[in-house]
Each structure stands twice: as structure tokens, then as C-alpha cells.
Design a protein around this motif. Structure first.
Motif, mmCIF file in Angstrom:
data_model
loop_
_atom_site.group_PDB
_atom_site.id
_atom_site.type_symbol
_atom_site.label_atom_id
_atom_site.label_comp_id
_atom_site.label_asym_id
_atom_site.label_seq_id
_atom_site.Cartn_x
_atom_site.Cartn_y
_atom_site.Cartn_z
ATOM 1 N N GLU A 62 -2.200 12.198 7.340
ATOM 2 C CA GLU A 62 -2.687 10.863 7.667
ATOM 3 C C GLU A 62 -3.662 10.413 6.587
ATOM 4 N N PRO A 63 -3.400 9.263 5.921
ATOM 5 C CA PRO A 63 -4.326 8.796 4.882
ATOM 6 C C PRO A 63 -5.634 8.300 5.498
ATOM 7 N N ILE A 110 -0.703 0.658 -7.563
ATOM 8 C CA ILE A 110 0.545 1.201 -7.049
ATOM 9 C C ILE A 110 0.158 2.568 -6.502
ATOM 10 N N ILE A 111 0.277 2.743 -5.199
ATOM 11 C CA ILE A 111 -0.005 4.034 -4.562
ATOM 12 C C ILE A 111 1.025 4.206 -3.454
ATOM 13 N N GLY A 129 -7.282 9.489 -5.571
ATOM 14 C CA GLY A 129 -6.827 10.875 -5.510
ATOM 15 C C GLY A 129 -6.681 11.375 -4.087
ATOM 16 N N GLU A 130 -7.685 11.076 -3.242
ATOM 17 C CA GLU A 130 -7.620 11.509 -1.842
ATOM 18 C C GLU A 130 -6.448 10.853 -1.123
ATOM 19 N N LEU A 131 -6.294 9.565 -1.331
ATOM 20 C CA LEU A 131 -5.190 8.841 -0.702
ATOM 21 C C LEU A 131 -3.845 9.377 -1.184
ATOM 22 N N SER A 132 -3.714 9.582 -2.490
ATOM 23 C CA SER A 132 -2.462 10.101 -3.059
ATOM 24 C C SER A 132 -2.155 11.502 -2.543
ATOM 25 N N ALA A 133 -3.187 12.347 -2.454
ATOM 26 C CA ALA A 133 -2.977 13.707 -1.943
ATOM 27 C C ALA A 133 -2.493 13.683 -0.498
ATOM 28 N N CYS A 134 -3.099 12.847 0.335
ATOM 29 C CA CYS A 134 -2.663 12.736 1.731
ATOM 30 C C CYS A 134 -1.203 12.295 1.808
ATOM 31 N N LEU A 135 -0.847 11.281 1.023
ATOM 32 C CA LEU A 135 0.531 10.800 1.036
ATOM 33 C C LEU A 135 1.503 11.872 0.554
ATOM 34 N N ALA A 136 1.127 12.587 -0.513
ATOM 35 C CA ALA A 136 2.001 13.626 -1.063
ATOM 36 C C ALA A 136 2.188 14.787 -0.091
ATOM 37 N N LEU A 154 6.482 -5.088 -6.287
ATOM 38 C CA LEU A 154 6.631 -5.607 -7.648
ATOM 39 C C LEU A 154 8.094 -5.685 -8.048
ATOM 40 N N LEU A 155 8.867 -4.694 -7.648
ATOM 41 C CA LEU A 155 10.289 -4.688 -7.976
ATOM 42 C C LEU A 155 11.022 -5.806 -7.249
ATOM 43 N N SER A 156 10.711 -6.000 -5.959
ATOM 44 C CA SER A 156 11.411 -7.038 -5.188
ATOM 45 C C SER A 156 11.025 -8.425 -5.668
ATOM 46 N N ALA A 157 9.781 -8.605 -6.148
ATOM 47 C CA ALA A 157 9.349 -9.907 -6.654
ATOM 48 C C ALA A 157 10.149 -10.319 -7.883
ATOM 49 N N GLN A 158 10.691 -9.331 -8.605
ATOM 50 C CA GLN A 158 11.486 -9.620 -9.793
ATOM 51 C C GLN A 158 12.979 -9.429 -9.529
ATOM 52 N N GLY A 159 13.337 -9.252 -8.263
ATOM 53 C CA GLY A 159 14.740 -9.086 -7.899
ATOM 54 C C GLY A 159 15.305 -7.736 -8.313
ATOM 55 N N LEU A 160 14.439 -6.723 -8.461
ATOM 56 C CA LEU A 160 14.895 -5.417 -8.937
ATOM 57 C C LEU A 160 14.966 -4.358 -7.860
ATOM 58 N N GLY A 161 14.562 -4.670 -6.658
ATOM 59 C CA GLY A 161 14.581 -3.642 -5.638
ATOM 60 C C GLY A 161 14.344 -4.228 -4.263
ATOM 61 N N PRO A 162 14.385 -3.363 -3.249
ATOM 62 C CA PRO A 162 14.190 -3.801 -1.867
ATOM 63 C C PRO A 162 12.704 -4.075 -1.581
ATOM 64 N N ARG A 163 12.457 -4.703 -0.453
ATOM 65 C CA ARG A 163 11.089 -4.928 0.004
ATOM 66 C C ARG A 163 10.457 -3.601 0.397
ATOM 67 N N CYS A 164 9.157 -3.593 0.539
ATOM 68 C CA CYS A 164 8.425 -2.394 0.954
ATOM 69 C C CYS A 164 8.834 -1.997 2.375
ATOM 70 N N ALA A 165 8.962 -0.710 2.568
ATOM 71 C CA ALA A 165 9.225 -0.185 3.914
ATOM 72 C C ALA A 165 7.910 -0.207 4.683
ATOM 73 N N ALA A 166 8.007 -0.303 5.983
ATOM 74 C CA ALA A 166 6.796 -0.280 6.814
ATOM 75 C C ALA A 166 6.100 1.068 6.627
ATOM 76 N N ARG A 167 4.817 1.016 6.347
ATOM 77 C CA ARG A 167 4.034 2.227 6.128
ATOM 78 C C ARG A 167 2.746 2.147 6.908
ATOM 79 N N LYS A 168 2.151 3.306 7.108
ATOM 80 C CA LYS A 168 0.835 3.354 7.762
ATOM 81 C C LYS A 168 -0.216 2.810 6.848
#
Length: 141
Positions: free
Chosen positions: A113-114, A74-75, A102-109, A127-141
Motif C-alpha cells: 500500500e503506497p 511519472i510514477i 523512492g518510498e512510493l516507487s518501492a511500495c508500488l514495486a 502522456l501516451l494517451s494525450a498523444q494518441g500513443l496508448g490507452p488511458r490510465c487504469a484505475a489505481r489506488k
């Protein structure tokens, strides 16, 4: 997320619970004792090294081995809190991948650009949407 030991969670391998979901009463009691020891040691450390901080945790979660249902990281941003970047679910592999995570997380935070395209692969919403707990992932880079 659950606590596991044994198999590394590869394809076709079943992990054995070590506390958490699926554990028997004796195993839960044993795991609870080990966790209490870790929390007590952390409280002593904080009280000694940081005397101006409250040593008792205000909230404590434990997991001897973190794993997501699909065994991917999960990142990405926390749903509803875009200023918070989540990094977890290492399935036993996060330590060796720490610098890259860490590098990827720092760029996102920092809104930079990652170094690799993250896409939907590591978003928590999958993971949340697979269990009916949330929306699908938003489009990301």
C-alpha cells in the motif's frame, strides 16, 4: 521528454531547449560534446570500479533536464510490464522529492500500500494517451 534549461516550467513560463527537440544545430553540437564527456567519464568509472562489467553502454539516452508535457512526475508501472516501476519526469524537482518518490516507487514495486493515493495523476499512460500513443490510465489506488 526533452532537455531544457532556463525557466522552471511553471505556468506561463517557456523553457529554453538545451539540446533535444527545438534546439539549433550549434546548440545540438555543443550538447552532444558535453554528453560524450559524461558517457566517457562513466565508462572510465565502471571500468575502474567494476572491471568484470562491460563499461560501454548498450543503450544511452541523455537528458540534461527531464520534463513531462504536463510537468508532473511519472510514477507507476510500465505499460505492458507490471513488474517494472517507472519513476521520472521530475521537471527539476525530483532531487528534493527523492525520498518520497523512492518510498512510493518501492511500495508500488513490492505491491504494498503506497503512503499516498497515486491514482491517475502520475501514470505514464496519461502522456501516451494525450498523444494518441496508448490507452488511458487504469484505475489505481
Amino acid at each position: 521528454l526533452g532537455a531544457f534549461r532556463g525557466a522552471d516550467g511553471g505556468p506561463g513560463e517557456a523553457a529554453e531547449a538545451a539540446g533535444g527537440f527545438g534546439a539549433g544545430a550549434d546548440e545540438e553540437k555543443s550538447a552532444a560534446g558535453r554528453i560524450a564527456e559524461v558517457v566517457a567519464a562513466n565508462k572510465r568509472f565502471i571500468a575502474t570500479k567494476f572491471p568484470n562489467l562491460e563499461a560501454a553502454p548498450f543503450l544511452s539516452y541523455h537528458c540534461l533536464y527531464t520534463s513531462t508535457a504536463d510537468h508532473d512526475y511519472i510514477i507507476g508501472p510500465a505499460p505492458g510490464f507490471p513488474a517494472v516501476t517507472l519513476a521520472g519526469g521530475g521537471s527539476g524537482h525530483a532531487f528534493k522529492m527523492g525520498p518520497a518518490i523512492g518510498e512510493l516507487s518501492a511500495c508500488l514495486a513490492l505491491g504494498e500500500e503506497p503512503p499516498i493515493a497515486v491514482g491517475e495523476k502520475f501514470c505514464v499512460e496519461r502522456l501516451l494517451s494525450a498523444q494518441g500513443l496508448g490507452p488511458r490510465c487504469a484505475a489505481r489506488k
